[in-house]
Design an enzyme around this catalytic site. Sequence first.
Site, PDB file in Angstrom:
ATOM      1  N   GLN A  31     -10.007  -4.393  -3.155  1.00 55.64           N
ATOM      2  CA  GLN A  31     -11.320  -3.947  -2.696  1.00 55.64           C
ATOM      3  C   GLN A  31     -12.379  -4.306  -3.742  1.00 55.64           C
ATOM      4  O   GLN A  31     -13.443  -4.837  -3.417  1.00 55.64           O
ATOM      5  CB  GLN A  31     -11.299  -2.425  -2.462  1.00 55.64           C
ATOM      6  CG  GLN A  31     -12.612  -1.889  -1.921  1.00 55.64           C
ATOM      7  CD  GLN A  31     -12.953  -2.446  -0.551  1.00 55.64           C
ATOM      8  OE1 GLN A  31     -12.145  -2.357   0.368  1.00 55.64           O
ATOM      9  NE2 GLN A  31     -14.126  -3.032  -0.393  1.00 55.64           N
TER      10      GLN A  31
ATOM     11  N   ARG B  69     -13.014  -9.241   1.961  1.00 51.55           N
ATOM     12  CA  ARG B  69     -11.627  -8.851   1.664  1.00 51.55           C
ATOM     13  C   ARG B  69     -10.717 -10.039   1.962  1.00 51.55           C
ATOM     14  O   ARG B  69      -9.836 -10.384   1.168  1.00 51.55           O
ATOM     15  CB  ARG B  69     -11.198  -7.643   2.522  1.00 51.55           C
ATOM     16  CG  ARG B  69     -11.799  -6.316   2.119  1.00 51.55           C
ATOM     17  CD  ARG B  69     -11.316  -5.841   0.752  1.00 51.55           C
ATOM     18  NE  ARG B  69      -9.871  -5.752   0.655  1.00 51.55           N
ATOM     19  CZ  ARG B  69      -9.137  -4.698   1.040  1.00 51.55           C
ATOM     20  NH1 ARG B  69      -9.734  -3.630   1.526  1.00 51.55           N
ATOM     21  NH2 ARG B  69      -7.826  -4.696   0.901  1.00 51.55           N
TER      22      ARG B  69
ATOM     23  N   ARG C 118       0.884  -1.185   0.000  1.00 50.25           N
ATOM     24  CA  ARG C 118       0.000   0.000   0.000  1.00 50.25           C
ATOM     25  C   ARG C 118       0.906   1.215   0.000  1.00 50.25           C
ATOM     26  O   ARG C 118       1.674   1.443   0.947  1.00 50.25           O
ATOM     27  CB  ARG C 118      -0.911   0.018   1.224  1.00 50.25           C
ATOM     28  CG  ARG C 118      -1.683   1.333   1.330  1.00 50.25           C
ATOM     29  CD  ARG C 118      -2.766   1.318   2.374  1.00 50.25           C
ATOM     30  NE  ARG C 118      -3.918   0.552   1.927  1.00 50.25           N
ATOM     31  CZ  ARG C 118      -5.110   0.578   2.522  1.00 50.25           C
ATOM     32  NH1 ARG C 118      -5.295   1.338   3.579  1.00 50.25           N
ATOM     33  NH2 ARG C 118      -6.100  -0.149   2.063  1.00 50.25           N
TER      34      ARG C 118
ATOM     35  N   HIS D 278      -7.658   0.428  -6.289  1.00 51.22           N
ATOM     36  CA  HIS D 278      -7.792  -0.425  -5.099  1.00 51.22           C
ATOM     37  C   HIS D 278      -8.363  -1.778  -5.559  1.00 51.22           C
ATOM     38  O   HIS D 278      -9.514  -2.119  -5.279  1.00 51.22           O
ATOM     39  CB  HIS D 278      -8.726   0.264  -4.092  1.00 51.22           C
ATOM     40  CG  HIS D 278      -8.581  -0.213  -2.688  1.00 51.22           C
ATOM     41  ND1 HIS D 278      -7.830  -1.315  -2.344  1.00 51.22           N
ATOM     42  CD2 HIS D 278      -9.110   0.250  -1.522  1.00 51.22           C
ATOM     43  CE1 HIS D 278      -7.890  -1.491  -1.027  1.00 51.22           C
ATOM     44  NE2 HIS D 278      -8.660  -0.567  -0.508  1.00 51.22           N
TER      45      HIS D 278
HETATM   46  N1   CP Z   1     -11.156  -0.611   2.664  1.00 58.14           N
HETATM   47  C1   CP Z   1      -9.880  -0.583   3.075  1.00 58.14           C
HETATM   48  O1   CP Z   1      -8.948  -0.688   2.284  1.00 58.14           O
HETATM   49  O2   CP Z   1      -9.738  -0.481   4.413  1.00 58.14           O
HETATM   50  P1   CP Z   1      -8.371  -0.145   5.155  1.00 58.14           P
HETATM   51  O3   CP Z   1      -7.947   1.230   4.715  1.00 58.14           O
HETATM   52  O4   CP Z   1      -8.710  -0.205   6.626  1.00 58.14           O
HETATM   53  O5   CP Z   1      -7.360  -1.172   4.766  1.00 58.14           O
END
Ligand code: CP
Length: 302
Positions: free
Chosen positions: A130, A289, A100, A127
Amino acid sequence: MKHILSDFDLSTEEVTKVLQISQKIKSSPTKYMKALEGKTLLMLFELASLRTRISFEAGMTQLGGHAIFYGVSEGGFSRTETLADGVKVLSRYGDCLMVRILKQEAMEQIGAAATVPVINGMTEKYHPCQNLADMMTIQEKKGNLEGLKIAYVGDGGCNTAASTIIGCTSMGMNVSIVCPDKPEYSPAPELLEKVKDNKGTVTVTHDPSEGVKDADVIYTDVWVSAGMEAEKEARLKLFQPYQVNMDLVKKAKQDCIVMHCLPAHREEELTSEVMDSSQSVVVDQAENRMHVQKGLLYWLLK
Ligand code: CP
């Protein structure tokens, strides 16, 4: 070796395969308890996370493998050496990198240097994990994806909107982007050009009632992300007409489900009344997820 640096790295057939494997592992988890025994996932985070970090780590444990967290800001890595130099070494330690990082450009550099698969755990542009979890959830709730209408309400120029557009249209869903009439909050023209031949369509409207009409799914995300504090007041005002409240939900199909990638800012992009309603699937979506990432890891590493 395959990288998932953006949603464009997965074809319709590959997404179908990953969703099938994920569903199989979700329904018989004990069968896969040793599937990734001896494998190590290295998780590099430049930005905060609850779901992505914990769901990847838990998923790896459940598959018999191991996950290591490394905060990029802890030192080493990009601060004292180039990204490429660090990533080449990390590729010798682990079997997969999940990253990330803010800039998609940095993600691409990591992909170019890595000699093991790299998974995008979110950048400012995409993303993909997601979106895979979102599609797994829609498939579970609706039985299929093709032909369904998903209305993405809010910032149409953000990363989850981009991933929704790419992933969902590639699976034959029709995406309605419902956003303010400003280029920065609308999908990039280059992105729309790239998905124009996908099975599903993309429409952009600035009228919330029109945008959610006949929707099977309403999706929203935060209006003010970390790092946007200076724009907070302006954003709250601009996006207010795009709040997902009960009045808006009633304008979609009666059995419409409501999704949010979380974390949510209650009473901003969606009301508590909607988030806690029987139409909201946000917790199932967050659970998926983990399941879809288990499927993805299995598909990439096995
Ligand atoms: N939706 C998501 O990626 O959550 P986080 O930012 O908590 O990882």
